[in-house]
Design a protein around this motif. Structure first.
Motif, PDB file in Angstrom:
ATOM      1  N   TRP A 123      95.371  62.538  -1.217  1.00  0.00           N
ATOM      2  CA  TRP A 123      95.456  61.108  -0.922  1.00  0.00           C
ATOM      3  C   TRP A 123      96.022  60.842   0.472  1.00  0.00           C
ATOM      4  CZ3 TRP A 123      93.029  57.636  -3.709  1.00  0.00           C
ATOM      5  CH2 TRP A 123      92.724  57.927  -5.041  1.00  0.00           C
ATOM      6  N   LEU A 150      96.327  55.363  -9.113  1.00  0.00           N
ATOM      7  CA  LEU A 150      95.901  56.646  -8.544  1.00  0.00           C
ATOM      8  C   LEU A 150      95.542  57.641  -9.645  1.00  0.00           C
ATOM      9  CD1 LEU A 150      98.545  57.075  -5.684  1.00  0.00           C
ATOM     10  CD2 LEU A 150      96.153  56.427  -5.434  1.00  0.00           C
ATOM     11  N   GLN A 202      93.903  52.870  -0.812  1.00  0.00           N
ATOM     12  CA  GLN A 202      94.224  54.279  -0.613  1.00  0.00           C
ATOM     13  C   GLN A 202      92.999  55.113  -0.967  1.00  0.00           C
ATOM     14  OE1 GLN A 202      98.063  55.102  -2.240  1.00  0.00           O
ATOM     15  NE2 GLN A 202      98.231  57.128  -1.322  1.00  0.00           N
ATOM     16  N   LYS A 204      90.917  59.240  -0.840  1.00  0.00           N
ATOM     17  CA  LYS A 204      91.022  60.692  -0.780  1.00  0.00           C
ATOM     18  C   LYS A 204      90.411  61.202   0.522  1.00  0.00           C
ATOM     19  CE  LYS A 204      90.556  61.198  -5.801  1.00  0.00           C
ATOM     20  NZ  LYS A 204      89.701  61.744  -6.891  1.00  0.00           N
TER      21      LYS A 204
END
Length: 208
Positions: A123, A150, A202, A204
């Motif tokens: 992340w 998440l 957010q 990856k």
């Protein structure tokens, strides 16, 4: 006698043509089976336009495109389009949601199906008030914090990014996206929703 010889030559020529056609069909079938296996899945006749890529190369077959993706550590999918000079292959460090693909008779989308394919992705730091429009693959309400959001994304092998939103009304929302910000292009935008009190984006990223 001459007519019989000509007929014989024509028959041989026709058999050669039929043989070549059968060979082409067999090669195609082998290629299709090689692509559609426990590692990759192909969506034929679909495509997605993006300027983002790990690499863009041209090959003689779709199978070569897939093998290129397999060799690249961060490759999760490949966009393939048949052009005059061969197959144009755009490898990506992102998935593309199936519903985002558009019809293209000359195109194909191939993606990894192995749940561990994104094992090298971690992340990135969150960004405030940013969103990816149109590429949502799941919405969860009642999620109390970013960490739970998440975790929901990590549980979905095709989730590439999240948006955790708190509205002024107190409602909280966790959006799962099936694409990265770079692959999404102009769909990655700053929020202008005045009803939002707090929001974090957010995603990856691959550790090369």
């Amino acid at each position: 006698m001459a007519e019989a010889l000509m007929d014989s030559e024509a028959t041989v020529a026709n058999m050669r043509v039929i043989g070549l056609l059968l060979f082409a069909i067999i090669v195609c079938e082998i290629g299709c089976q090689a692509i559609n296996n426990e590692i990759f899945r192909r969506v034929q006749g679909k495509y997605f336009s993006t300027n983002h890529s790990l690499s863009v190369e041209t090959f003689r077959s779709q199978l070569q495109c897939v093998l290129l993706c397999q060799r690249q550590k961060c490759c999760l999918s490949v966009l393939i389009r048949q052009e005059t000079e061969g197959f144009s292959c755009r490898t990506l460090d992102s998935f593309i949601p199936i519903k985002a693909l558009v019809h293209d008779a000359m195109g194909s989308y191939v993606y990894k199906t192995d749940p561990s394919s994104a094992a090298d992705f971690t992340w990135r730091d969150p960004v405030n008030l940013k969103f990816i429009l149109k590429f949502n693959i799941g919405i969860s309400t009642g999620v109390s914090d970013v960490n739970l959001c998440l975790k929901k994304c990590n549980a979905n092998p095709y989730c590439m990014s999240i948006e955790f939103i708190t509205y002024k009304s107190g409602r909280k929302e966790c959006n799962l996206n099936g694409i990265s910000s770079k692959a999404a292009g102009s769909a990655y935008q700053k929020s202008v929703n005045t009803n939002i009190k707090f929001a974090k984006f957010q995603e990856k990223t691959c550790n090369v």
